[in-house]
Design a protein around this motif. Structure first.
Motif, PDB file in Angstrom:
ATOM      1  N   GLY A 174      13.725   5.841 -13.322  1.00 30.13           N
ATOM      2  CA  GLY A 174      13.076   4.904 -14.229  1.00 30.13           C
ATOM      3  C   GLY A 174      11.565   4.945 -14.164  1.00 30.13           C
ATOM      4  N   ILE A 175      11.012   5.046 -12.947  1.00 29.86           N
ATOM      5  CA  ILE A 175       9.564   5.171 -12.769  1.00 29.86           C
ATOM      6  C   ILE A 175       9.309   6.320 -11.802  1.00 29.86           C
ATOM      7  CG2 ILE A 175       7.426   4.095 -12.002  1.00 29.86           C
ATOM      8  CD1 ILE A 175       8.506   1.421 -12.706  1.00 29.86           C
ATOM      9  N   THR A 176       8.671   7.366 -12.278  1.00 27.17           N
ATOM     10  CA  THR A 176       8.342   8.523 -11.455  1.00 27.17           C
ATOM     11  C   THR A 176       6.831   8.581 -11.267  1.00 27.17           C
ATOM     12  OG1 THR A 176      10.256   9.779 -12.247  1.00 27.17           O
ATOM     13  CG2 THR A 176       8.449  11.036 -11.267  1.00 27.17           C
ATOM     14  N   ILE A 177       6.380   8.614 -10.010  1.00 27.59           N
ATOM     15  CA  ILE A 177       4.957   8.708  -9.687  1.00 27.59           C
ATOM     16  C   ILE A 177       4.639  10.141  -9.287  1.00 27.59           C
ATOM     17  CG2 ILE A 177       3.116   7.905  -8.161  1.00 27.59           C
ATOM     18  CD1 ILE A 177       4.128   5.678  -9.921  1.00 27.59           C
ATOM     19  N   ILE A 178       3.638  10.746  -9.920  1.00 29.39           N
ATOM     20  CA  ILE A 178       3.200  12.079  -9.499  1.00 29.39           C
ATOM     21  C   ILE A 178       1.688  12.055  -9.260  1.00 29.39           C
ATOM     22  CG2 ILE A 178       5.059  13.346 -10.626  1.00 29.39           C
ATOM     23  CD1 ILE A 178       3.115  13.980 -12.900  1.00 29.39           C
ATOM     24  N   PRO A 179       1.248  12.680  -8.160  1.00 31.05           N
ATOM     25  CA  PRO A 179       2.055  13.273  -7.097  1.00 31.05           C
ATOM     26  C   PRO A 179       2.668  12.193  -6.193  1.00 31.05           C
ATOM     27  CG  PRO A 179      -0.241  13.370  -6.481  1.00 31.05           C
ATOM     28  CD  PRO A 179      -0.215  12.818  -7.883  1.00 31.05           C
ATOM     29  N   LYS A 180       3.641  12.592  -5.382  1.00 30.25           N
ATOM     30  CA  LYS A 180       4.316  11.638  -4.513  1.00 30.25           C
ATOM     31  C   LYS A 180       3.358  10.987  -3.522  1.00 30.25           C
ATOM     32  CE  LYS A 180       8.933  13.712  -4.731  1.00 30.25           C
ATOM     33  NZ  LYS A 180      10.032  14.343  -3.949  1.00 30.25           N
ATOM     34  N   ALA A 181       2.290  11.699  -3.169  1.00 29.23           N
ATOM     35  CA  ALA A 181       1.312  11.155  -2.221  1.00 29.23           C
ATOM     36  C   ALA A 181       0.714   9.842  -2.714  1.00 29.23           C
ATOM     37  CB  ALA A 181       0.202  12.173  -1.970  1.00 29.23           C
ATOM     38  N   SER A 182       0.703   9.636  -4.039  1.00 28.15           N
ATOM     39  CA  SER A 182       0.120   8.418  -4.594  1.00 28.15           C
ATOM     40  C   SER A 182       0.984   7.188  -4.330  1.00 28.15           C
ATOM     41  CB  SER A 182      -0.102   8.589  -6.095  1.00 28.15           C
ATOM     42  OG  SER A 182      -1.075   9.587  -6.340  1.00 28.15           O
ATOM     43  N   LEU A 183       2.201   7.400  -3.851  1.00 26.04           N
ATOM     44  CA  LEU A 183       3.065   6.270  -3.513  1.00 26.04           C
ATOM     45  C   LEU A 183       2.480   5.422  -2.394  1.00 26.04           C
ATOM     46  CD1 LEU A 183       6.533   8.056  -3.701  1.00 26.04           C
ATOM     47  CD2 LEU A 183       5.769   6.193  -5.174  1.00 26.04           C
ATOM     48  N   THR A 184       1.511   5.967  -1.651  1.00 25.15           N
ATOM     49  CA  THR A 184       0.899   5.215  -0.557  1.00 25.15           C
ATOM     50  C   THR A 184      -0.244   4.314  -1.040  1.00 25.15           C
ATOM     51  OG1 THR A 184      -0.688   6.994  -0.059  1.00 25.15           O
ATOM     52  CG2 THR A 184       1.459   7.060   1.061  1.00 25.15           C
ATOM     53  N   LYS A 185      -0.667   4.444  -2.290  1.00 24.94           N
ATOM     54  CA  LYS A 185      -1.762   3.621  -2.800  1.00 24.94           C
ATOM     55  C   LYS A 185      -1.333   2.151  -2.857  1.00 24.94           C
ATOM     56  CE  LYS A 185      -4.679   6.692  -5.486  1.00 24.94           C
ATOM     57  NZ  LYS A 185      -5.357   6.875  -6.785  1.00 24.94           N
ATOM     58  N   PRO A 186      -2.240   1.226  -2.548  1.00 25.58           N
ATOM     59  CA  PRO A 186      -1.892  -0.198  -2.537  1.00 25.58           C
ATOM     60  C   PRO A 186      -1.308  -0.698  -3.853  1.00 25.58           C
ATOM     61  CG  PRO A 186      -4.024   0.140  -1.500  1.00 25.58           C
ATOM     62  CD  PRO A 186      -3.631   1.453  -2.094  1.00 25.58           C
ATOM     63  N   GLU A 187      -1.913  -0.278  -4.986  1.00 28.77           N
ATOM     64  CA  GLU A 187      -1.418  -0.773  -6.267  1.00 28.77           C
ATOM     65  C   GLU A 187      -0.017  -0.250  -6.566  1.00 28.77           C
ATOM     66  OE1 GLU A 187      -4.331   2.643  -7.304  1.00 28.77           O
ATOM     67  OE2 GLU A 187      -4.105   1.052  -5.813  1.00 28.77           O
ATOM     68  N   VAL A 188       0.287   0.981  -6.116  1.00 24.04           N
ATOM     69  CA  VAL A 188       1.617   1.541  -6.337  1.00 24.04           C
ATOM     70  C   VAL A 188       2.626   0.830  -5.430  1.00 24.04           C
ATOM     71  CG1 VAL A 188       3.015   3.630  -6.292  1.00 24.04           C
ATOM     72  CG2 VAL A 188       0.615   3.762  -6.995  1.00 24.04           C
ATOM     73  N   ARG A 189       2.261   0.613  -4.194  1.00 24.51           N
ATOM     74  CA  ARG A 189       3.149  -0.111  -3.277  1.00 24.51           C
ATOM     75  C   ARG A 189       3.427  -1.519  -3.792  1.00 24.51           C
ATOM     76  NH1 ARG A 189      -0.254   1.790   0.901  1.00 24.51           N
ATOM     77  NH2 ARG A 189      -0.894  -0.353   1.318  1.00 24.51           N
ATOM     78  N   SER A 190       2.408  -2.175  -4.319  1.00 18.69           N
ATOM     79  CA  SER A 190       2.584  -3.539  -4.833  1.00 18.69           C
ATOM     80  C   SER A 190       3.568  -3.549  -6.004  1.00 18.69           C
ATOM     81  CB  SER A 190       1.237  -4.110  -5.286  1.00 18.69           C
ATOM     82  OG  SER A 190       0.361  -4.256  -4.217  1.00 18.69           O
ATOM     83  N   LEU A 191       3.465  -2.543  -6.862  1.00 15.85           N
ATOM     84  CA  LEU A 191       4.380  -2.462  -8.009  1.00 15.85           C
ATOM     85  C   LEU A 191       5.803  -2.257  -7.535  1.00 15.85           C
ATOM     86  CD1 LEU A 191       4.836  -2.265 -11.088  1.00 15.85           C
ATOM     87  CD2 LEU A 191       4.407   0.172 -10.897  1.00 15.85           C
ATOM     88  N   PHE A 192       6.016  -1.329  -6.627  1.00 13.87           N
ATOM     89  CA  PHE A 192       7.366  -1.019  -6.184  1.00 13.87           C
ATOM     90  C   PHE A 192       7.946  -2.130  -5.312  1.00 13.87           C
ATOM     91  CE2 PHE A 192       6.517   3.058  -7.937  1.00 13.87           C
ATOM     92  CZ  PHE A 192       7.761   3.619  -8.189  1.00 13.87           C
ATOM     93  N   ASP A 193       7.111  -2.860  -4.591  1.00 12.64           N
ATOM     94  CA  ASP A 193       7.603  -3.991  -3.797  1.00 12.64           C
ATOM     95  C   ASP A 193       8.241  -5.039  -4.702  1.00 12.64           C
ATOM     96  OD1 ASP A 193       6.841  -2.874  -1.432  1.00 12.64           O
ATOM     97  OD2 ASP A 193       4.975  -4.017  -1.237  1.00 12.64           O
ATOM     98  N   ILE A 194       7.669  -5.205  -5.892  1.00 11.87           N
ATOM     99  CA  ILE A 194       8.212  -6.171  -6.839  1.00 11.87           C
ATOM    100  C   ILE A 194       9.469  -5.656  -7.506  1.00 11.87           C
ATOM    101  CG2 ILE A 194       7.738  -7.306  -9.045  1.00 11.87           C
ATOM    102  CD1 ILE A 194       4.874  -7.646  -8.164  1.00 11.87           C
ATOM    103  N   LEU A 195       9.495  -4.362  -7.811  1.00  7.73           N
ATOM    104  CA  LEU A 195      10.624  -3.783  -8.530  1.00  7.73           C
ATOM    105  C   LEU A 195      11.873  -3.641  -7.663  1.00  7.73           C
ATOM    106  CD1 LEU A 195       8.855  -1.003 -10.616  1.00  7.73           C
ATOM    107  CD2 LEU A 195       9.601  -3.254 -11.380  1.00  7.73           C
ATOM    108  N   ILE A 196      11.694  -3.379  -6.364  1.00  6.98           N
ATOM    109  CA  ILE A 196      12.835  -3.144  -5.477  1.00  6.98           C
ATOM    110  C   ILE A 196      13.557  -4.452  -5.187  1.00  6.98           C
ATOM    111  CG2 ILE A 196      13.504  -2.403  -3.153  1.00  6.98           C
ATOM    112  CD1 ILE A 196      11.195  -0.404  -3.272  1.00  6.98           C
TER     113      ILE A 196
END
Length: 267
Positions: free
Chosen positions: A245-267
């Motif tokens: 549903g949501i793919t982040i590229i590159p995967k290294a960006s998954l460690t960014k605070p804004e990306v973590r905040s988004l996924f914390d809400i979605l999970i």
């Protein structure tokens, strides 16, 4: 046979000149390509869904839905309304801030016109075509996928189709990790239409822009993940591709605070 309709829009831009920061303007840090996916039966209902959303904002005085033109509370209401509809959401999110770190050769490729956009098209169509196939297979049926892009200034759709033909015909230099399901999607059938003319494209705009708001920093250095959180039930999930549903590229960006905040809400 099942039929699915896929409407595609983008958020952000493809430029790499000067990327935006919290204290200066510039081009977006993220480029997103997103899709709204519906069955043939529900495709007929898209104008009604769009009209129901716009009816909540009679002062807007227009019929077509543009997420960016809504106020915060209207965006919340629109996402909440769409969350209850049988529509699949799939968004590919490219973190452009990582691209200048590539080798000069790779950077030159990504800076070439249309390259990044077409790469996101590939990833998106891989995921939505597989999701449609899996849904039909569970009922023992075959399917066909119809794709419509929102018309975008500066995009050469003939080049995009040539890229799709190259992949379909197996002419890539390196074998891909996965492929678009060409048995259900024909590049020759892909359409390009104006945003205002198709309710499905306006729903795709809502999905893509809502996700974008959770990743792109605003002028104050903040993101707004609430819109995507309201749509969390709508993001596609398949067992074969993690994060369909949501793919982040590159995967290294998954460690960014804004990306973590988004996924914390979605999970």
């Amino acid at each position: 046979m099942d039929e699915y309709f896929v409407y595609i829009d983008e958020a952000g831009d493809e430029g790499f000149g000067k990327l935006r920061s919290s204290n200066s303007g510039g081009q977006s840090n993220w480029l997103l390509l997103g899709a709204a996916v519906v069955s043939k039966e529900n495709d007929r209902l898209l104008p009604r869904w769009r009209d129901d959303i716009m009816a909540m904002f009679p002062q807007k005085g227009r019929r077509d839905l543009h997420f960016k033109n809504l106020k915060h509370e209207q965006k919340v209401a629109a996402c909440r309304h769409l969350s209850g509809k049988p529509v699949g959401a799939c968004v590919i999110c490219s973190d452009k801030t990582t691209i200048p770190d590539l080798s000069p050769e790779a950077l030159a490729v990504y800076k070439s016109r249309g390259h990044l956009y077409n790469y996101l098209v590939r990833l998106l169509l891989e995921r939505v075509s597989l999701a449609c196939v899996e849904r039909s297979e569970r009922s023992g049926r075959k399917c066909k996928v119809h794709v419509t892009f929102s018309k975008r200034g500066g995009t050469d759709y003939a080049v995009m189709r040539d890229y799709l033909y190259l992949m379909r015909d197996g002419r890539e230099k390196l074998p891909p990790a996965r492929s678009i399901r060409w048995d259900v999607l024909n590049p020759e059938d892909i359409k390009v239409e104006d945003h205002a003319n198709r309710a499905g494209l306006q729903i795709a705009d809502l999905i893509t822009s809502a996700t974008y708001a959770g990743l792109e920093l605003n002028p104050y250095g903040d993101t707004e993940p609430r819109y995507a959180a309201l749509l969390s039930r709508r993001y596609l999930r398949t067992p074969r591709i993690k994060g369909t549903g949501i793919t982040i590229i590159p995967k290294a960006s998954l460690t960014k605070p804004e990306v973590r905040s988004l996924f914390d809400i979605l999970i």
